[in-house]
Scaffold this motif. Structure first.
Motif, PDB file in Angstrom:
ATOM      1  N   UNK A 174       0.844  -1.203   0.000  1.00  0.00           N
ATOM      2  CA  UNK A 174       0.000   0.000   0.000  1.00  0.00           C
ATOM      3  C   UNK A 174       0.870   1.240   0.000  1.00  0.00           C
ATOM      4  N   UNK A 175       0.613   2.111  -0.966  1.00  0.00           N
ATOM      5  CA  UNK A 175       1.239   3.423  -0.969  1.00  0.00           C
ATOM      6  C   UNK A 175       0.147   4.472  -0.910  1.00  0.00           C
ATOM      7  N   UNK A 176       0.287   5.430  -0.005  1.00  0.00           N
ATOM      8  CA  UNK A 176      -0.710   6.480   0.126  1.00  0.00           C
ATOM      9  C   UNK A 176      -0.074   7.851   0.188  1.00  0.00           C
ATOM     10  N   UNK A 177      -0.776   8.827  -0.364  1.00  0.00           N
ATOM     11  CA  UNK A 177      -0.311  10.215  -0.316  1.00  0.00           C
ATOM     12  C   UNK A 177      -1.505  11.126  -0.099  1.00  0.00           C
ATOM     13  N   UNK A 178      -1.337  12.117   0.775  1.00  0.00           N
ATOM     14  CA  UNK A 178      -2.332  13.164   0.975  1.00  0.00           C
ATOM     15  C   UNK A 178      -1.664  14.517   0.796  1.00  0.00           C
ATOM     16  N   UNK A 179      -2.292  15.344  -0.016  1.00  0.00           N
ATOM     17  CA  UNK A 179      -1.759  16.664  -0.306  1.00  0.00           C
ATOM     18  C   UNK A 179      -2.651  17.711   0.329  1.00  0.00           C
ATOM     19  N   UNK A 180      -2.098  18.490   1.239  1.00  0.00           N
ATOM     20  CA  UNK A 180      -2.821  19.564   1.917  1.00  0.00           C
ATOM     21  C   UNK A 180      -2.818  20.785   1.006  1.00  0.00           C
ATOM     22  N   UNK A 181      -3.973  21.052   0.382  1.00  0.00           N
ATOM     23  CA  UNK A 181      -4.027  22.119  -0.609  1.00  0.00           C
ATOM     24  C   UNK A 181      -3.959  23.512   0.016  1.00  0.00           C
ATOM     25  N   UNK A 182      -4.214  23.616   1.321  1.00  0.00           N
ATOM     26  CA  UNK A 182      -4.052  24.906   1.995  1.00  0.00           C
ATOM     27  C   UNK A 182      -2.585  25.315   1.990  1.00  0.00           C
ATOM     28  N   UNK A 183      -1.694  24.356   2.250  1.00  0.00           N
ATOM     29  CA  UNK A 183      -0.266  24.642   2.286  1.00  0.00           C
ATOM     30  C   UNK A 183       0.343  24.703   0.889  1.00  0.00           C
ATOM     31  N   UNK A 184      -0.188  23.881  -0.030  1.00  0.00           N
ATOM     32  CA  UNK A 184       0.427  23.773  -1.344  1.00  0.00           C
ATOM     33  C   UNK A 184      -0.123  24.766  -2.354  1.00  0.00           C
ATOM     34  N   UNK A 185      -1.422  25.123  -2.197  1.00  0.00           N
ATOM     35  CA  UNK A 185      -2.036  25.976  -3.216  1.00  0.00           C
ATOM     36  C   UNK A 185      -2.885  27.091  -2.631  1.00  0.00           C
ATOM     37  N   UNK A 186      -2.854  27.244  -1.315  1.00  0.00           N
ATOM     38  CA  UNK A 186      -3.629  28.316  -0.696  1.00  0.00           C
ATOM     39  C   UNK A 186      -5.125  28.102  -0.732  1.00  0.00           C
ATOM     40  N   UNK A 187      -5.578  26.829  -0.738  1.00  0.00           N
ATOM     41  CA  UNK A 187      -7.013  26.495  -0.737  1.00  0.00           C
ATOM     42  C   UNK A 187      -7.362  25.895   0.622  1.00  0.00           C
ATOM     43  N   UNK A 188      -7.833  26.675   1.585  1.00  0.00           N
ATOM     44  CA  UNK A 188      -8.155  26.135   2.914  1.00  0.00           C
ATOM     45  C   UNK A 188      -9.206  25.020   2.825  1.00  0.00           C
ATOM     46  N   UNK A 189      -8.960  23.936   3.549  1.00  0.00           N
ATOM     47  CA  UNK A 189      -9.906  22.821   3.600  1.00  0.00           C
ATOM     48  C   UNK A 189      -9.817  21.854   2.444  1.00  0.00           C
ATOM     49  N   UNK A 190      -8.913  22.068   1.504  1.00  0.00           N
ATOM     50  CA  UNK A 190      -8.792  21.190   0.347  1.00  0.00           C
ATOM     51  C   UNK A 190      -7.765  20.089   0.558  1.00  0.00           C
ATOM     52  N   UNK A 191      -8.089  18.877   0.081  1.00  0.00           N
ATOM     53  CA  UNK A 191      -7.184  17.737   0.192  1.00  0.00           C
ATOM     54  C   UNK A 191      -7.269  16.899  -1.080  1.00  0.00           C
ATOM     55  N   UNK A 192      -6.124  16.476  -1.586  1.00  0.00           N
ATOM     56  CA  UNK A 192      -6.056  15.498  -2.668  1.00  0.00           C
ATOM     57  C   UNK A 192      -5.501  14.209  -2.083  1.00  0.00           C
ATOM     58  N   UNK A 193      -6.187  13.085  -2.335  1.00  0.00           N
ATOM     59  CA  UNK A 193      -5.747  11.798  -1.801  1.00  0.00           C
ATOM     60  C   UNK A 193      -5.464  10.798  -2.908  1.00  0.00           C
ATOM     61  N   UNK A 194      -4.433  10.014  -2.727  1.00  0.00           N
ATOM     62  CA  UNK A 194      -4.047   8.971  -3.683  1.00  0.00           C
ATOM     63  C   UNK A 194      -3.675   7.715  -2.920  1.00  0.00           C
ATOM     64  N   UNK A 195      -4.202   6.552  -3.349  1.00  0.00           N
ATOM     65  CA  UNK A 195      -3.847   5.264  -2.756  1.00  0.00           C
ATOM     66  C   UNK A 195      -3.663   4.244  -3.870  1.00  0.00           C
ATOM     67  N   UNK A 196      -2.538   3.546  -3.838  1.00  0.00           N
ATOM     68  CA  UNK A 196      -2.235   2.484  -4.794  1.00  0.00           C
ATOM     69  C   UNK A 196      -2.001   1.191  -4.018  1.00  0.00           C
ATOM     70  N   UNK A 197      -2.567   0.087  -4.513  1.00  0.00           N
ATOM     71  CA  UNK A 197      -2.483  -1.189  -3.795  1.00  0.00           C
ATOM     72  C   UNK A 197      -2.094  -2.305  -4.750  1.00  0.00           C
ATOM     73  N   UNK A 198      -1.156  -3.129  -4.316  1.00  0.00           N
ATOM     74  CA  UNK A 198      -0.793  -4.358  -5.025  1.00  0.00           C
ATOM     75  C   UNK A 198      -1.031  -5.535  -4.082  1.00  0.00           C
TER      76      UNK A 198
END
Length: 449
Positions: A95-119
């Motif tokens: 399992x590989x997972x990533x969460x991107x806090x869009x408030x810190x990365x793009x100035x969008x408070x409350x925004x999150x991008x999530x990615x999960x890959x499973x083998x």
């Protein structure tokens, strides 16, 4: 024969544990049994740090808005009785997972991008040993030994986090149902409705296009509604755009939509908990295999059955899931916890029409081992009395107990025993032969990299 089997199973278990230490890795949503690793500390050593390979800059990345996870999980199990033969099997997932806090990365408070890959990889003990159980005795097996996109979504919280809008590729169990997985028998693991309705409720690691709304309408209360693309092509391990019947490939569009609705009460305080009450409706017209009914045919094929169509319009069910802390026996998480899950699916369309699971866990069982745990659970899965099966009307009853050893900050081992009464519902296999109750020993390995 038995001593030889035990020696083989022990050797396999040790081998899997060692391979977990040197292989790649990841962490799966229905697999983890412990809390997330503690934050990295510069002064920690090899045995106490939360990650096998150390921080590797992940703390700095998280501060910048990028949260990464990598974990390997294995379940090695073997049966001492039950089925056609005594053998062992191993299954696991990366399992590989990533969460991107869009408030810190793009100035969008409350925004999150999530990615999960499973083998996923490995074998099913029920198949290898000929155990006719309704539920997997190594739950991490399933949905194909392939690489899957399990999550890719955008989430936006609004009005001081009172409202959350979420959309993308999602498994139903990421936002609904009981999500913990601390046991090896599937009865006690993951989203319970998907355990008995796996033909159209696709548990992890399968994802669907979906949209979800979470609304915190009062203190400690949340109402959630989702709409999921109910397309059986998501289950394929080949081309997901084409649905195949034997000798007749044809395009298969979405068969309908799955709509779950859930009310959550999450009391805070020392005795915190999560109480879920919900239901679902699937608009597809079909029934489970093994029930009486008229199956439609594909036009122009000379009578080839179309497994996506049938004579029953719509499928539905209700459920409750309670996860509650019972005692505070020491600092942090030390104490007793319990869960109670009940799912009832409609009798018209469901081969397995209800499942109940009750379990207990204690953290910090020994004062000198504050992170070690013990667990016990008992459950039942019922076969529809109208099923065209010698197991009709029967109940499969698994009992499971384990000891969890937190060997290091990054390695957890669980030593497990299962006793499955009436596998299949009444103990009959596909040939109609009565089989013994199953005794299964196992070990789960979880490594955070």
């Amino acid at each position: 024969m038995l001593p030889r089997f035990l020696n083989t199973a022990c050797a396999w278990g040790v081998g899997i544990a060692l391979s977990s230490l040197i292989g790649g890795a990841v962490h799966a949503a229905d697999f983890p049994t412990k809390a997330a690793p503690l934050p990295y500390v510069d002064a920690d050593d090899f045995w106490t740090r939360p990650y096998l390979f150390g921080d590797l800059g992940r703390t700095r990345l998280k501060e910048q808005g990028i949260d990464l996870g990598l974990t390997l999980g294995n379940e090695t199990v073997g049966n001492l009785s039950g089925g056609d033969r005594n053998t062992a099997a191993n299954a696991g997932q990366l399992w590989f997972g990533a969460k991107l806090d869009m408030a810190k990365l793009a100035g969008i408070p409350g925004g999150t991008v999530g990615l999960t890959l499973v083998q996923r990889f490995g074998d099913n003990l029920n198949t290898e040993a000929g155990i006719p159980a309704l539920q997997l005795t190594n739950e991490v097996f399933g949905r194909g030994n392939i690489f899957r996109l399990t999550q890719l979504y955008y989430s936006q919280k609004l009005f001081n986090d009172q409202l959350e809008l979420k959309g993308g590729r999602l498994p139903v169990g990421s936002d609904f149902f009981f999500g913990l997985c601390e046991f090896i028998n599937l009865t006690f693991c993951g989203g319970q409705p998907g355990n008995i309705q796996g033909g159209y409720i696709y548990n992890w690691p399968v994802s669907q296009w979906a949209g979800v709304v979470h609304y915190n309408f009062a203190k400690d209360f949340q109402l959630s509604v989702g709409v999921y693309d109910a397309n059986p092509n998501y289950l394929t391990t080949d081309d997901p755009t084409v649905y195949y019947l034997p000798g007749v490939p044809h395009s298969s569009p979405a068969s309908g939509v799955l709509v779950p609705v859930e009310l959550v009460w999450a009391p805070k305080g020392p005795l915190n908990g999560t109480w879920r009450f919900g239901g679902w409706y699937d608009s597809a017209s079909t029934i489970d295999g093994g029930l009486p009914g008229i199956i439609s045919t594909i036009p122009g094929t000379g009578g080839v059955p179309d497994q996506n169509l049938g004579d029953r319009r719509g499928r539905y069910g209700v459920y409750e899931s309670i996860l509650q802390r019972l005692t505070v026996d020491g600092p942090g998480a030390v104490g007793w916890y319990t869960f109670l899950n009940t799912t009832v699916a409609d009798h018209r369309t469901s081969f397995q029409d209800y499942q109940i699971a009750l379990g207990f866990r204690h953290t910090g069982t020994f004062s000198w081992r504050p992170q070690d745990e013990v667990g016990f659970a008992v459950g039942t899965t019922h076969v529809n009395s109208a099923a065209l099966s010698p197991n009709a009307g029967g109940n499969e009853v698994p009992i499971e107990v384990w000891y969890g050893w937190q060997a290091t900050g990054w390695l957890n081992l669980k030593f497990d025993a299962q006793y499955v009464i009436n596998p299949g519902g009444r103990g009959y296999n596909a040939a109609g032969v009565k089989t013994d109750n199953a005794v299964v020993l196992g070990m789960r390995t979880e490594v955070h990299f």
